[in-house]
Write an enzyme that holds these catalytic residues in place. Structure first.
Site, PDB file in Angstrom:
ATOM      1  N   ASP A  12     -41.082  15.059  83.392  1.00 31.47           N
ATOM      2  CA  ASP A  12     -41.690  15.691  84.564  1.00 31.47           C
ATOM      3  C   ASP A  12     -41.998  14.655  85.651  1.00 31.47           C
ATOM      4  O   ASP A  12     -42.295  13.499  85.341  1.00 31.47           O
ATOM      5  CB  ASP A  12     -42.980  16.398  84.120  1.00 31.47           C
ATOM      6  CG  ASP A  12     -43.367  17.510  85.066  1.00 31.47           C
ATOM      7  OD1 ASP A  12     -42.576  17.830  85.987  1.00 31.47           O
ATOM      8  OD2 ASP A  12     -44.463  18.054  84.909  1.00 31.47           O
ATOM      9  N   ARG A  16     -41.832  14.622  92.756  1.00 37.37           N
ATOM     10  CA  ARG A  16     -42.987  13.886  93.309  1.00 37.37           C
ATOM     11  C   ARG A  16     -42.636  12.411  93.493  1.00 37.37           C
ATOM     12  O   ARG A  16     -43.037  11.774  94.458  1.00 37.37           O
ATOM     13  CB  ARG A  16     -44.202  14.033  92.377  1.00 37.37           C
ATOM     14  CG  ARG A  16     -44.957  15.327  92.610  1.00 37.37           C
ATOM     15  CD  ARG A  16     -45.991  15.551  91.555  1.00 37.37           C
ATOM     16  NE  ARG A  16     -45.384  15.928  90.295  1.00 37.37           N
ATOM     17  CZ  ARG A  16     -45.938  15.742  89.110  1.00 37.37           C
ATOM     18  NH1 ARG A  16     -47.104  15.149  89.004  1.00 37.37           N
ATOM     19  NH2 ARG A  16     -45.324  16.133  88.005  1.00 37.37           N
ATOM     20  N   HIS A  29     -34.160  13.561  90.612  1.00 42.98           N
ATOM     21  CA  HIS A  29     -33.385  14.010  89.448  1.00 42.98           C
ATOM     22  C   HIS A  29     -32.261  13.007  89.136  1.00 42.98           C
ATOM     23  O   HIS A  29     -31.949  12.755  87.979  1.00 42.98           O
ATOM     24  CB  HIS A  29     -32.780  15.387  89.695  1.00 42.98           C
ATOM     25  CG  HIS A  29     -33.805  16.471  89.897  1.00 42.98           C
ATOM     26  ND1 HIS A  29     -34.916  16.599  89.099  1.00 42.98           N
ATOM     27  CD2 HIS A  29     -33.887  17.481  90.804  1.00 42.98           C
ATOM     28  CE1 HIS A  29     -35.633  17.639  89.497  1.00 42.98           C
ATOM     29  NE2 HIS A  29     -35.040  18.187  90.536  1.00 42.98           N
ATOM     30  N   LEU A 123     -27.768   8.521  67.058  1.00 42.00           N
ATOM     31  CA  LEU A 123     -28.859   9.298  67.660  1.00 42.00           C
ATOM     32  C   LEU A 123     -28.331  10.696  67.962  1.00 42.00           C
ATOM     33  O   LEU A 123     -27.264  10.844  68.556  1.00 42.00           O
ATOM     34  CB  LEU A 123     -29.325   8.630  68.967  1.00 42.00           C
ATOM     35  CG  LEU A 123     -30.404   9.372  69.766  1.00 42.00           C
ATOM     36  CD1 LEU A 123     -31.744   9.351  69.006  1.00 42.00           C
ATOM     37  CD2 LEU A 123     -30.594   8.741  71.148  1.00 42.00           C
ATOM     38  N   SER A 190     -45.492  23.820  78.090  1.00 43.45           N
ATOM     39  CA  SER A 190     -44.627  24.597  78.993  1.00 43.45           C
ATOM     40  C   SER A 190     -43.393  25.188  78.314  1.00 43.45           C
ATOM     41  O   SER A 190     -42.273  25.039  78.810  1.00 43.45           O
ATOM     42  CB  SER A 190     -44.206  23.728  80.187  1.00 43.45           C
ATOM     43  OG  SER A 190     -45.331  23.237  80.852  1.00 43.45           O
TER      44      SER A 190
HETATM   45  C1  FPP Z   1     -38.945  18.016  86.112  1.00 46.76           C
HETATM   46  O1  FPP Z   1     -39.401  17.342  87.253  1.00 46.76           O
HETATM   47  C2  FPP Z   1     -37.508  17.779  85.944  1.00 46.76           C
HETATM   48  C3  FPP Z   1     -36.536  18.721  85.967  1.00 46.76           C
HETATM   49  C4  FPP Z   1     -36.795  20.168  86.127  1.00 46.76           C
HETATM   50  C5  FPP Z   1     -35.128  18.367  85.841  1.00 46.76           C
HETATM   51  C6  FPP Z   1     -34.901  17.264  84.859  1.00 46.76           C
HETATM   52  C7  FPP Z   1     -33.506  16.880  84.872  1.00 46.76           C
HETATM   53  C8  FPP Z   1     -33.096  15.624  84.798  1.00 46.76           C
HETATM   54  C9  FPP Z   1     -33.962  14.445  84.668  1.00 46.76           C
HETATM   55  C10 FPP Z   1     -31.664  15.360  84.746  1.00 46.76           C
HETATM   56  C11 FPP Z   1     -31.329  15.386  83.289  1.00 46.76           C
HETATM   57  C12 FPP Z   1     -30.038  14.903  83.083  1.00 46.76           C
HETATM   58  C13 FPP Z   1     -29.539  14.813  81.872  1.00 46.76           C
HETATM   59  C14 FPP Z   1     -28.201  14.257  81.770  1.00 46.76           C
HETATM   60  C15 FPP Z   1     -30.251  15.245  80.646  1.00 46.76           C
HETATM   61  P1  FPP Z   1     -39.827  18.224  88.484  1.00 46.76           P
HETATM   62  O2  FPP Z   1     -38.610  18.570  89.267  1.00 46.76           O
HETATM   63  O3  FPP Z   1     -40.627  19.390  87.984  1.00 46.76           O
HETATM   64  O4  FPP Z   1     -40.693  17.244  89.306  1.00 46.76           O
HETATM   65  P2  FPP Z   1     -42.106  17.532  89.951  1.00 46.76           P
HETATM   66  O5  FPP Z   1     -43.047  17.761  88.794  1.00 46.76           O
HETATM   67  O6  FPP Z   1     -42.384  16.280  90.660  1.00 46.76           O
HETATM   68  O7  FPP Z   1     -41.930  18.730  90.832  1.00 46.76           O
END
Ligand code: FPP
Length: 233
Positions: A12, A16, A29, A123, A190
């Protein structure tokens, strides 16, 4: 000291992080995906057998089309461009979640990634995609109900071990530790692996996911080893 077998991570804080860095929000991301790849290496070094990451929840479908397209492009990039690297490092890929909600081309890319890494053993990585724990449990109930109707299974024989076999994570041990990044105001799971985390230790990190480092990873592991976590099992 007992090793962690299964680590779960709620990644998460991507948007931000980007806002703080005055970057376009989705850039978080992009960096987050790179940090995920690094985290796989740290898990291998620690001899962690299973890693499950929350990449896209059933709730995330409510985000803007632009953001959803961006995240899926990132995932497609991973499932195509990083597969050789996964094979080289012995990383087995499995996607969990409601696959029927995904685009046909993504399903094919995922199936190919899973097949190519099938024999990898260092893994085992579960990528939760279009995943929600309640959705997973309902899908499991539907499958089990089908097997009852076809007399493949008797109601009286259904127990926790049998039910577990109908989940997306069938055969994978329960989660030992869940790390959630993105600030202590989000001390919740969540909808992440509700069945599999009933005895998990929880580590909430102030760090935003793109800043997640080996140092913070080590701190979470140290926390896990410092608590009498086996007491409730
Ligand atoms: C949460 O942060 C993150 C996500 C909803 C997307 C996570 C995806 C990735 C890190 C890419 C994953 C890639 C692979 C290959 C597994 P948020 O968007 O809710 O951030 P915020 O809390 O700051 O709004």
């Amino acid at each position: 000291m007992e090793n962690i077998k299964h680590l779960g991570i709620i990644m998460d804080g991507n948007r931000r992080w980007a806002e703080k860095a005055s970057l376009q929000r989705f850039k978080g991301h992009d960096i987050g995906a790179e940090v995920f790849v690094n985290t796989c290496d740290w898990c291998i070094k620690e001899k962690i057998e299973y890693l499950t990451v929350y990449a896209f929840s059933t709730e995330n479908w409510k985000r803007t089309k632009e953001e959803i397209v961006h995240i899926f492009k990132l995932l497609e990039k991973f499932f195509t461009e990083k597969i050789d690297l996964c094979i080289e490092r012995g990383i087995k890929i499995k996607v969990i979640g409601e696959r029927d909600n995904l685009a046909k081309k993504d399903i094919l890319i995922i199936e190919n990634a899973e097949k190519q890494t099938e024999i990898c053993k260092n893994l085992k990585v579960q990528i939760a995609l279009s995943y929600g724990g309640r959705n997973e449990i309902i899908r499991a109930v539907k499958k089990i109900a089908g097997d009852v109707l076809s007399t493949k299974i008797l109601i009286k024989n259904i127990d926790e071990d049998i039910f577990e076999q109908y989940l997306d994570t069938a055969g994978i041990p329960d989660v030992d530790l869940v790390i959630r990044t993105g600030g202590a105001e989000n001390r919740r799971l969540s909808n992440f692996l509700p069945w599999q985390t009933v005895y998990s230790e929880l580590y909430f990190s102030e760090i935003l996911w793109p800043d997640f480092s080996k140092d913070e990873f080590d701190k979470a592991l140290t926390y896990y080893h410092s608590v009498p976590h086996k007491a409730g099992k």
